[in-house]
Design a protein around this motif. Structure first.
Motif, PDB file in Angstrom:
ATOM      1  N   TYR A 181       0.836  -1.196   0.000  1.00 18.08           N
ATOM      2  CA  TYR A 181       0.000   0.000   0.000  1.00 18.08           C
ATOM      3  C   TYR A 181       0.875   1.252   0.000  1.00 18.08           C
ATOM      4  O   TYR A 181       1.755   1.399   0.859  1.00 18.08           O
ATOM      5  CB  TYR A 181      -0.916   0.005   1.230  1.00 18.08           C
ATOM      6  CG  TYR A 181      -1.789   1.234   1.286  1.00 18.08           C
ATOM      7  CD1 TYR A 181      -2.696   1.493   0.265  1.00 18.08           C
ATOM      8  CD2 TYR A 181      -1.686   2.150   2.331  1.00 18.08           C
ATOM      9  CE1 TYR A 181      -3.482   2.633   0.278  1.00 18.08           C
ATOM     10  CE2 TYR A 181      -2.473   3.294   2.361  1.00 18.08           C
ATOM     11  CZ  TYR A 181      -3.370   3.523   1.323  1.00 18.08           C
ATOM     12  OH  TYR A 181      -4.142   4.658   1.331  1.00 18.08           O
TER      13      TYR A 181
ATOM     14  N   SER B 121       1.235   4.498   1.098  1.00 10.39           N
ATOM     15  CA  SER B 121       0.788   5.537   2.023  1.00 10.39           C
ATOM     16  C   SER B 121       1.678   6.760   1.848  1.00 10.39           C
ATOM     17  O   SER B 121       2.365   6.895   0.821  1.00 10.39           O
ATOM     18  CB  SER B 121       0.836   4.975   3.449  1.00 10.39           C
ATOM     19  OG  SER B 121       0.292   5.893   4.359  1.00 10.39           O
TER      20      SER B 121
ATOM     21  N   GLU C 211      -4.374   2.176   6.445  1.00 13.94           N
ATOM     22  CA  GLU C 211      -3.323   1.428   7.152  1.00 13.94           C
ATOM     23  C   GLU C 211      -3.930   0.607   8.291  1.00 13.94           C
ATOM     24  O   GLU C 211      -3.643  -0.586   8.434  1.00 13.94           O
ATOM     25  CB  GLU C 211      -2.276   2.391   7.728  1.00 13.94           C
ATOM     26  CG  GLU C 211      -1.335   2.980   6.700  1.00 13.94           C
ATOM     27  CD  GLU C 211      -0.198   3.768   7.365  1.00 13.94           C
ATOM     28  OE1 GLU C 211      -0.028   3.668   8.600  1.00 13.94           O
ATOM     29  OE2 GLU C 211       0.520   4.482   6.639  1.00 13.94           O
TER      30      GLU C 211
ATOM     31  N   PHE D 144       3.162  -1.319   4.302  1.00  9.25           N
ATOM     32  CA  PHE D 144       2.731   0.078   4.169  1.00  9.25           C
ATOM     33  C   PHE D 144       3.942   0.959   3.915  1.00  9.25           C
ATOM     34  O   PHE D 144       4.843   1.031   4.754  1.00  9.25           O
ATOM     35  CB  PHE D 144       1.994   0.499   5.450  1.00  9.25           C
ATOM     36  CG  PHE D 144       0.899  -0.471   5.792  1.00  9.25           C
ATOM     37  CD1 PHE D 144      -0.346  -0.359   5.195  1.00  9.25           C
ATOM     38  CD2 PHE D 144       1.137  -1.550   6.652  1.00  9.25           C
ATOM     39  CE1 PHE D 144      -1.347  -1.291   5.459  1.00  9.25           C
ATOM     40  CE2 PHE D 144       0.148  -2.481   6.922  1.00  9.25           C
ATOM     41  CZ  PHE D 144      -1.095  -2.354   6.323  1.00  9.25           C
TER      42      PHE D 144
ATOM     43  N   VAL E 106       5.425  -1.129   8.496  1.00 10.26           N
ATOM     44  CA  VAL E 106       5.350   0.224   7.940  1.00 10.26           C
ATOM     45  C   VAL E 106       6.771   0.701   7.690  1.00 10.26           C
ATOM     46  O   VAL E 106       7.642   0.545   8.551  1.00 10.26           O
ATOM     47  CB  VAL E 106       4.683   1.190   8.955  1.00 10.26           C
ATOM     48  CG1 VAL E 106       4.630   2.609   8.376  1.00 10.26           C
ATOM     49  CG2 VAL E 106       3.300   0.718   9.344  1.00 10.26           C
TER      50      VAL E 106
END
Ligand SMILES: NC(=O)c1ccc[n+]([C@@H]2O[C@H](COP(=O)([O-])OP(=O)(O)OC[C@H]3O[C@@H](n4cnc5c(N)ncnc54)[C@H](O)[C@@H]3O)[C@@H](O)[C@H]2O)c1
Length: 364
Positions: free
Chosen positions: A114, A116, A150, A165, A234
């Motif tokens: 993803y 972000s 998230e 992320f 992340v």
């Protein structure tokens, strides 16, 4: 690896498709094509890469079958778009992204990357350098959606579904689907076409920046990493030396285009200011080494403008400023109030083939 890239007709996604293909992956693109009639220069699209023209909100289970990974980039991609229509921002960026991830998980897709953003950090309150464990402070609908996606995807992680992320710094650099609404691309483009470097703040806000090729490299490294290194992790994406105050960015542009004058303009209302630590990605993501500095990127952009003879008309073309293009699609009745293409209207045919061909330092 069989990879679905959403946002494949966007600024980061278009060159990413070629990069992943060159690394030996089998890539399919998916995009609704809001900006597909903008092509700053031509870049070959690998022949074997299939492009699905579809809205992520309309994606069905069969669209996700057979993929090992999804790289999800298809969203309304900045704060001004988010402010223009908050409801659509939540519907696409939050609900649409979660819908896509749920279908991916149900279809047995194991990896989900993803994209972000560091804008989840908002302003410097507390830590000088934001790490992945610093509290988030999203200031806009765009940034709030990133935080919500998230959280929702983190809760979906399990033995068979590995989301990762990537909180990207603000991007810069050349892409056929260029954006001139992000800071370095904008400053260099205004300077090239008008001779003036226009600083639209007092110059003090801090901003981390990263080249789009380095974002692409981070995505590829996540996909190729052992699962344990990236499972539900992340990562801030950038380099700790690449945090700049806006006045430093202006200085670099002035050194790259020394004949330009620097002017102080009105604030553009962007209140974000944050410095970010990129130590985790440097030490924990196997193979990731950013290749570009902001100075390299400024020079590369200026070289591109010279090669294509960038005109004021090119620079201000609607498709290169995301909000301008969406307003155009609304005003010309091509998309409805939910940003779906109206019946019978389809995204413009991709305009890449007629664009000038240049070599951009064999970037991708
Ligand atoms: N560019 C940056 O500085 C930056 C920084 C941090 C994070 N990001 C994130 O990276 C991702 C890609 O950014 P970008 O700069 O390439 O943006 P972009 O606007 O150039 O590309 C986004 C693409 O997604 C497509 N899209 C939008 N809504 C869609 C929908 N409902 N269905 C299908 N396709 C849709 C658009 O047509 C476009 O081609 C975004 O999620 C953005 O938030 C970008």
């Amino acid at each position: 690896m069989k990879i679905l890239v959403t946002g494949s007709q966007g600024y980061i996604g278009y060159p990413l498709v070629s990069m992943l293909h060159a690394r030996g992956h089998t890539v399919t693109g998916l995009d609704t094509g809001y900006y597909a009639d903008g092509a700053l220069y031509a870049m070959d699209w690998p022949e074997s890469v299939q492009q699905i023209w579809k809205d992520i909100r309309s994606v069905e289970p069969s669209d996700l079958e057979g993929f090992d990974a999804v790289c999800h980039l298809a969203e309304l991609s900045n704060d001004p778009l988010g402010k223009h229509n908050e409801a659509n921002t939540y519907a696409i960026n939050h609900a649409g992204s979660v819908h896509l991830a749920q279908l991916a998980k149900a279809a047995g897709v194991e990896r989900f990357v993803y994209t972000s953003s560091c804008s989840v950090y908002g302003v410097e309150n507390g830590d000088a350098f934001k790490t992945e464990t610093s509290p988030v402070h999203p200031l806009t609908a765009y940034a709030r959606c990133k935080v919500q996606v998230e959280a929702d995807l983190q809760a979906m992680a399990n033995d068979t579904f590995t989301p990762t992320f990537l909180r990207n710094a603000t991007a810069y650099g050349p892409s056929p689907r260029q954006r001139f609404d992000i800071v370095l691309n904008n400053l260099t483009g205004v300077a090239w076409t008008t001779g003036v470097i226009n600083m639209r703040s007092d110059g003090t806000p801090w901003r981390p920046l990263v080249h789009i090729a380095d974002i692409g490299q981070a995505i590829a490294c996540v996909l190729e990493a052992p699962r344990d290194a990236v499972h539900n992790e992340v990562f801030n994406v950038g380099h700790s030396d690449e945090n700049y105050q806006v006045r430093d960015i202006v200085d670099i542009v002035a050194q790259t285009l020394p004949k330009c004058d620097v002017s102080m303009g009105n604030s553009d209302g962007d209140d974000r200011s944050y410095r970010v630590s990129f130590d985790k990605i440097a030490t924990h993501l196997p193979g990731f080494t950013p290749a570009y500095t902001l100075r390299d990127g400024a020079q590369q952009l200026v070289d591109l403008y010279a090669a294509i003879d960038l005109s004021p008309e090119d620079f201000t073309f609607r498709a290169f400023t995301r909000l301008k293009q969406l307003r155009h699609l609304i005003e010309t009745n091509q998309i409805d109030d939910r940003f779906f293409w109206r019946d019978g209207v389809e995204h413009a045919e991709p305009a890449i083939s007629g664009a000038p061909r240049v070599s951009v330092n064999s970037l991708y």
